[in-house]
Design a protein around this motif. Structure first.
Motif, short mmCIF file in Angstrom:
data_model
loop_
_atom_site.label_atom_id
_atom_site.label_comp_id
_atom_site.label_asym_id
_atom_site.label_seq_id
_atom_site.Cartn_x
_atom_site.Cartn_y
_atom_site.Cartn_z
N LEU A 1 -11.15 -17.51 21.00
CA LEU A 1 -11.21 -16.04 20.93
C LEU A 1 -9.85 -15.42 20.66
O LEU A 1 -9.72 -14.49 19.86
N LEU A 2 -8.81 -15.93 21.31
CA LEU A 2 -7.47 -15.42 21.08
C LEU A 2 -6.98 -15.71 19.66
O LEU A 2 -6.35 -14.87 19.03
N THR A 3 -7.29 -16.89 19.17
CA THR A 3 -6.91 -17.24 17.80
C THR A 3 -7.64 -16.36 16.79
O THR A 3 -7.04 -15.89 15.82
N THR A 4 -8.92 -16.13 17.03
CA THR A 4 -9.69 -15.26 16.14
C THR A 4 -9.13 -13.85 16.15
O THR A 4 -8.99 -13.22 15.09
N ALA A 5 -8.81 -13.34 17.32
CA ALA A 5 -8.23 -12.00 17.42
C ALA A 5 -6.89 -11.93 16.69
O ALA A 5 -6.61 -10.94 15.99
N LEU A 6 -6.08 -12.96 16.84
CA LEU A 6 -4.78 -12.97 16.16
C LEU A 6 -4.94 -12.99 14.65
O LEU A 6 -4.24 -12.27 13.93
N VAL A 7 -5.87 -13.78 14.15
CA VAL A 7 -6.10 -13.84 12.70
C VAL A 7 -6.58 -12.49 12.18
O VAL A 7 -6.14 -12.03 11.12
N ILE A 8 -7.46 -11.84 12.92
CA ILE A 8 -7.96 -10.53 12.48
C ILE A 8 -6.84 -9.49 12.48
O ILE A 8 -6.73 -8.68 11.56
N VAL A 9 -5.99 -9.52 13.50
CA VAL A 9 -4.86 -8.57 13.54
C VAL A 9 -3.91 -8.81 12.38
O VAL A 9 -3.46 -7.86 11.72
N VAL A 10 -3.61 -10.07 12.09
CA VAL A 10 -2.73 -10.38 10.96
C VAL A 10 -3.37 -9.95 9.64
O VAL A 10 -2.70 -9.40 8.76
N ALA A 11 -4.68 -10.17 9.51
CA ALA A 11 -5.38 -9.76 8.29
C ALA A 11 -5.36 -8.24 8.14
O ALA A 11 -5.16 -7.72 7.03
N LEU A 12 -5.55 -7.52 9.22
CA LEU A 12 -5.50 -6.06 9.16
C LEU A 12 -4.10 -5.56 8.81
O LEU A 12 -3.94 -4.60 8.05
N LEU A 13 -3.08 -6.20 9.36
CA LEU A 13 -1.70 -5.82 9.02
C LEU A 13 -1.39 -6.09 7.54
O LEU A 13 -0.75 -5.27 6.87
N ALA A 14 -1.85 -7.21 7.04
CA ALA A 14 -1.64 -7.52 5.62
C ALA A 14 -2.39 -6.53 4.74
O ALA A 14 -1.86 -6.08 3.71
N ALA A 15 -3.61 -6.18 5.12
CA ALA A 15 -4.38 -5.21 4.35
C ALA A 15 -3.72 -3.84 4.36
O ALA A 15 -3.65 -3.16 3.33
N THR A 16 -3.23 -3.44 5.52
CA THR A 16 -2.54 -2.15 5.62
C THR A 16 -1.29 -2.13 4.75
O THR A 16 -1.03 -1.14 4.04
N ALA A 17 -0.53 -3.19 4.80
CA ALA A 17 0.68 -3.26 3.98
C ALA A 17 0.35 -3.26 2.49
O ALA A 17 1.02 -2.58 1.70
N ALA A 18 -0.68 -3.99 2.11
CA ALA A 18 -1.07 -4.01 0.69
C ALA A 18 -1.53 -2.64 0.22
O ALA A 18 -1.18 -2.19 -0.88
N GLY A 19 -2.31 -1.96 1.04
CA GLY A 19 -2.77 -0.61 0.68
C GLY A 19 -1.62 0.37 0.60
O GLY A 19 -1.56 1.21 -0.31
N LYS A 20 -0.70 0.30 1.55
CA LYS A 20 0.45 1.20 1.54
C LYS A 20 1.34 0.94 0.32
O LYS A 20 1.79 1.88 -0.34
N LEU A 21 1.58 -0.33 0.02
CA LEU A 21 2.40 -0.65 -1.16
C LEU A 21 1.72 -0.20 -2.44
O LEU A 21 2.38 0.27 -3.38
N ALA A 22 0.39 -0.32 -2.49
CA ALA A 22 -0.33 0.13 -3.68
C ALA A 22 -0.21 1.63 -3.84
O ALA A 22 -0.02 2.14 -4.95
N ARG A 23 -0.33 2.37 -2.73
CA ARG A 23 -0.20 3.83 -2.81
C ARG A 23 1.22 4.23 -3.20
O ARG A 23 1.41 5.18 -3.97
N MET A 24 2.21 3.51 -2.68
CA MET A 24 3.60 3.81 -3.03
C MET A 24 3.87 3.52 -4.50
O MET A 24 4.76 4.13 -5.11
#
Length: 65
Positions: free
Chosen positions: A7-30
């Protein structure tokens, strides 16, 4: 104990995926991309991180099997 680790590993992977998605979206908007394009790039980054995590988990499962 094993369930907690999974469960902790799954949560960590989801958090990392959300951070990567946020960064990709922000860079695309920039970069001047429209909102639908930025959302598409963010979704692609999220899917890539989840796919990579699944591939690594599969490889480790075969390695330790």
């Amino acid at each position: 104990m094993t369930v907690a680790v999974v469960l902790l590993t799954t949560a960590l992977v989801i958090v990392v995926a959300l951070l990567a998605a946020t960064a990709a979206g922000k860079l695309a908007r920039m970069d001047g991309a429209s909102y639908p394009t930025a959302l598409t790039r963010a979704a692609a980054a999220f899917a890539a991180v989840i796919t990579l995590a699944a591939a690594v988990a599969g490889a480790l499962a075969k390695l330790f099997d």
